[in-house]
Each structure stands twice: as C-alpha cells, then as structure tokens.
Motif scaffolding. Sequence first.
Motif, PDB file in Angstrom:
ATOM      1  N   VAL A  13       0.860  -1.175   0.000  1.00  0.00           N
ATOM      2  CA  VAL A  13       0.000   0.000   0.000  1.00  0.00           C
ATOM      3  C   VAL A  13       0.898   1.227   0.000  1.00  0.00           C
ATOM      4  CG1 VAL A  13      -1.721   1.305   1.319  1.00  0.00           C
ATOM      5  CG2 VAL A  13      -1.886  -1.185   1.166  1.00  0.00           C
ATOM      6  N   GLN A  14       0.598   2.146  -0.902  1.00  0.00           N
ATOM      7  CA  GLN A  14       1.409   3.333  -1.016  1.00  0.00           C
ATOM      8  C   GLN A  14       0.831   4.447  -0.139  1.00  0.00           C
ATOM      9  OE1 GLN A  14       1.164   1.012  -3.546  1.00  0.00           O
ATOM     10  NE2 GLN A  14       3.251   0.765  -2.854  1.00  0.00           N
ATOM     11  N   THR A  15       1.576   4.806   0.873  1.00  0.00           N
ATOM     12  CA  THR A  15       1.307   5.970   1.711  1.00  0.00           C
ATOM     13  C   THR A  15       2.491   6.868   1.376  1.00  0.00           C
ATOM     14  OG1 THR A  15       2.581   5.132   3.586  1.00  0.00           O
ATOM     15  CG2 THR A  15       0.280   4.431   3.442  1.00  0.00           C
ATOM     16  N   PRO A  16       2.882   7.805   2.185  1.00  0.00           N
ATOM     17  CA  PRO A  16       4.165   8.442   1.865  1.00  0.00           C
ATOM     18  C   PRO A  16       5.297   7.414   1.768  1.00  0.00           C
ATOM     19  CG  PRO A  16       2.981   9.794   3.402  1.00  0.00           C
ATOM     20  CD  PRO A  16       2.174   8.525   3.235  1.00  0.00           C
ATOM     21  N   ALA A  17       5.145   6.283   2.446  1.00  0.00           N
ATOM     22  CA  ALA A  17       6.091   5.164   2.328  1.00  0.00           C
ATOM     23  C   ALA A  17       5.355   4.001   1.672  1.00  0.00           C
ATOM     24  CB  ALA A  17       6.594   4.765   3.709  1.00  0.00           C
ATOM     25  N   THR A  18       6.096   2.973   1.268  1.00  0.00           N
ATOM     26  CA  THR A  18       5.483   1.751   0.757  1.00  0.00           C
ATOM     27  C   THR A  18       5.360   0.774   1.913  1.00  0.00           C
ATOM     28  OG1 THR A  18       6.348   2.065  -1.458  1.00  0.00           O
ATOM     29  CG2 THR A  18       5.760  -0.181  -0.854  1.00  0.00           C
ATOM     30  N   LEU A  77     -19.088  -3.554 -14.308  1.00  0.00           N
ATOM     31  CA  LEU A  77     -19.126  -4.662 -13.361  1.00  0.00           C
ATOM     32  C   LEU A  77     -19.423  -4.188 -11.933  1.00  0.00           C
ATOM     33  CD1 LEU A  77     -16.118  -6.747 -14.707  1.00  0.00           C
ATOM     34  CD2 LEU A  77     -18.562  -7.142 -15.074  1.00  0.00           C
ATOM     35  N   LYS A  78     -19.612  -2.908 -11.753  1.00  0.00           N
ATOM     36  CA  LYS A  78     -19.971  -2.312 -10.458  1.00  0.00           C
ATOM     37  C   LYS A  78     -19.030  -2.731  -9.328  1.00  0.00           C
ATOM     38  CE  LYS A  78     -24.822  -2.579 -11.706  1.00  0.00           C
ATOM     39  NZ  LYS A  78     -26.095  -3.169 -11.303  1.00  0.00           N
ATOM     40  N   PRO A  79     -17.750  -2.417  -9.457  1.00  0.00           N
ATOM     41  CA  PRO A  79     -16.799  -2.825  -8.420  1.00  0.00           C
ATOM     42  C   PRO A  79     -17.011  -2.049  -7.120  1.00  0.00           C
ATOM     43  CG  PRO A  79     -15.741  -1.312  -9.923  1.00  0.00           C
ATOM     44  CD  PRO A  79     -17.107  -1.621 -10.497  1.00  0.00           C
ATOM     45  N   VAL A  80     -16.557  -2.651  -6.035  1.00  0.00           N
ATOM     46  CA  VAL A  80     -16.488  -1.961  -4.749  1.00  0.00           C
ATOM     47  C   VAL A  80     -15.036  -2.009  -4.292  1.00  0.00           C
ATOM     48  CG1 VAL A  80     -18.858  -2.489  -4.065  1.00  0.00           C
ATOM     49  CG2 VAL A  80     -17.010  -4.008  -3.360  1.00  0.00           C
ATOM     50  N   SER A  81     -14.673  -1.058  -3.463  1.00  0.00           N
ATOM     51  CA  SER A  81     -13.333  -1.059  -2.893  1.00  0.00           C
ATOM     52  C   SER A  81     -13.448  -1.025  -1.378  1.00  0.00           C
ATOM     53  CB  SER A  81     -12.528   0.144  -3.391  1.00  0.00           C
ATOM     54  OG  SER A  81     -13.164   1.338  -3.011  1.00  0.00           O
ATOM     55  N   PHE A  82     -12.417  -1.507  -0.729  1.00  0.00           N
ATOM     56  CA  PHE A  82     -12.344  -1.394   0.718  1.00  0.00           C
ATOM     57  C   PHE A  82     -11.248  -0.401   1.039  1.00  0.00           C
ATOM     58  CE2 PHE A  82     -10.801  -2.458   4.949  1.00  0.00           C
ATOM     59  CZ  PHE A  82     -11.985  -2.297   5.650  1.00  0.00           C
ATOM     60  N   LEU A  83     -11.597   0.586   1.834  1.00  0.00           N
ATOM     61  CA  LEU A  83     -10.651   1.613   2.264  1.00  0.00           C
ATOM     62  C   LEU A  83     -10.326   1.370   3.729  1.00  0.00           C
ATOM     63  CD1 LEU A  83     -12.460   4.684   0.666  1.00  0.00           C
ATOM     64  CD2 LEU A  83     -10.587   3.349  -0.286  1.00  0.00           C
ATOM     65  N   ASP A  84      -9.064   1.145   4.011  1.00  0.00           N
ATOM     66  CA  ASP A  84      -8.647   0.846   5.375  1.00  0.00           C
ATOM     67  C   ASP A  84      -8.047   2.079   6.023  1.00  0.00           C
ATOM     68  OD1 ASP A  84      -8.256  -0.649   7.641  1.00  0.00           O
ATOM     69  OD2 ASP A  84      -6.446  -1.643   6.916  1.00  0.00           O
ATOM     70  N   HIS A  85      -8.407   2.255   7.276  1.00  0.00           N
ATOM     71  CA  HIS A  85      -7.818   3.318   8.099  1.00  0.00           C
ATOM     72  C   HIS A  85      -7.192   2.626   9.299  1.00  0.00           C
ATOM     73  CE1 HIS A  85      -7.182   7.124  10.080  1.00  0.00           C
ATOM     74  NE2 HIS A  85      -7.797   6.654  11.152  1.00  0.00           N
ATOM     75  N   ASN A  86      -5.901   2.500   9.285  1.00  0.00           N
ATOM     76  CA  ASN A  86      -5.185   1.792  10.338  1.00  0.00           C
ATOM     77  C   ASN A  86      -3.903   2.559  10.629  1.00  0.00           C
ATOM     78  OD1 ASN A  86      -3.589   0.032  11.856  1.00  0.00           O
ATOM     79  ND2 ASN A  86      -4.371  -1.783  10.813  1.00  0.00           N
ATOM     80  N   PRO A  87      -3.954   3.535  11.552  1.00  0.00           N
ATOM     81  CA  PRO A  87      -2.766   4.351  11.841  1.00  0.00           C
ATOM     82  C   PRO A  87      -1.543   3.521  12.226  1.00  0.00           C
ATOM     83  CG  PRO A  87      -4.706   5.322  12.863  1.00  0.00           C
ATOM     84  CD  PRO A  87      -5.115   3.968  12.334  1.00  0.00           C
ATOM     85  N   GLY A  88      -1.756   2.379  12.889  1.00  0.00           N
ATOM     86  CA  GLY A  88      -0.627   1.536  13.258  1.00  0.00           C
ATOM     87  C   GLY A  88       0.076   0.922  12.060  1.00  0.00           C
ATOM     88  N   ALA A  89      -0.658   0.718  10.989  1.00  0.00           N
ATOM     89  CA  ALA A  89      -0.086   0.099   9.785  1.00  0.00           C
ATOM     90  C   ALA A  89       0.361   1.137   8.762  1.00  0.00           C
ATOM     91  CB  ALA A  89      -1.100  -0.840   9.147  1.00  0.00           C
ATOM     92  N   TYR A  90      -0.459   2.179   8.555  1.00  0.00           N
ATOM     93  CA  TYR A  90      -0.227   3.103   7.446  1.00  0.00           C
ATOM     94  C   TYR A  90       0.172   4.509   7.888  1.00  0.00           C
ATOM     95  CZ  TYR A  90      -3.214  -0.568   5.560  1.00  0.00           C
ATOM     96  OH  TYR A  90      -3.766  -1.769   5.242  1.00  0.00           O
ATOM     97  N   GLY A  91       0.226   4.735   9.171  1.00  0.00           N
ATOM     98  CA  GLY A  91       0.471   6.084   9.661  1.00  0.00           C
ATOM     99  C   GLY A  91      -0.853   6.815   9.788  1.00  0.00           C
ATOM    100  N   ASN A  92      -0.800   8.006  10.211  1.00  0.00           N
ATOM    101  CA  ASN A  92      -2.018   8.780  10.502  1.00  0.00           C
ATOM    102  C   ASN A  92      -2.478   9.581   9.297  1.00  0.00           C
ATOM    103  OD1 ASN A  92      -3.817   8.913  12.532  1.00  0.00           O
ATOM    104  ND2 ASN A  92      -2.627  10.294  13.826  1.00  0.00           N
ATOM    105  N   ILE A  93      -2.483   8.970   8.125  1.00  0.00           N
ATOM    106  CA  ILE A  93      -2.792   9.694   6.901  1.00  0.00           C
ATOM    107  C   ILE A  93      -3.991   9.073   6.203  1.00  0.00           C
ATOM    108  CG2 ILE A  93      -1.877  10.544   4.705  1.00  0.00           C
ATOM    109  CD1 ILE A  93       0.907  10.218   5.927  1.00  0.00           C
ATOM    110  N   GLY A  94      -5.175   9.331   6.665  1.00  0.00           N
ATOM    111  CA  GLY A  94      -6.406   8.975   5.980  1.00  0.00           C
ATOM    112  C   GLY A  94      -6.651   7.508   5.727  1.00  0.00           C
TER     113      GLY A  94
END
Length: 119
Positions: A13-18, A77-94
């Motif tokens: 997952v690309q945040t400011p870091a990978t 095909l009407k896709p859905v996405s899952f958006l994860d918010h996990n500060p411990g994993a991705y930092g505090n960026i949305g």
Amino acid sequence: MEKRIYVAVAATVQTPATVLQPYGRQIAQACHVVSKLRYREGHNTQYPFQPVTTIILQARDTKELLHIFKMAANARLKPVSFLDHNPGAYGNIGFHVTAVAFYATKEKNVADYLPLWGS
C-alpha cells in the motif's frame, strides 16, 4: 454463465512510504471487500446462505488496484473497494485502498492477468 466474485488484494500500500501488507491483513482485506460487495447486492438478507465461487488475486500495489477498479467500472461490473484506516499500519494519513471486488463471469473478468493470491 456462472458469476463469480473476483477480489484483488494489494501486496503493498502506497502511503508516503510503501507498506508491505502482511498475509493476515491481506486476507482480512479480502474478507472486508467481499462482505461489502455481498451486502450491497442484497445477499445479506438471503437465507439460507448462498455460496458464490470467490477468486482472490494478488495485485502488486495500490496503483494496480485502482487500475483494476477503473477497468471493472468501465466494463460495468460495479466494483467496490475497501478503504482501510489503520494508523498503526499506514500512519495517521487517511484511508487507503487495500482491496477491490466485483461480480463477473470467467469470460468477462478484467483482472484475469493477475496471479492467484498465494501462488
């Protein structure tokens, strides 16, 4: 033609870091996005439970997930996405896209170039 659920899960997952996604988190993301897809389609009210063949595919990263989402949307095909918010994993960026799912037949699967997850 049998409809299946196709899921693409990001290895990174690309945040400011990978951020490398641990296997357990990838499986959790696949479960979340499939639940979201089935809930949207009204499968949450079907009793008894109706199993649907589900194929989990490995996307390299967030960019590839977004590409799959756009291709599935363009193919209606009407896709859905899952958006994860996990500060411990991705930092505090949305929120971050970690998985995409859609119903398709084997012949209409726009993500067929992705490898099976875990292969």
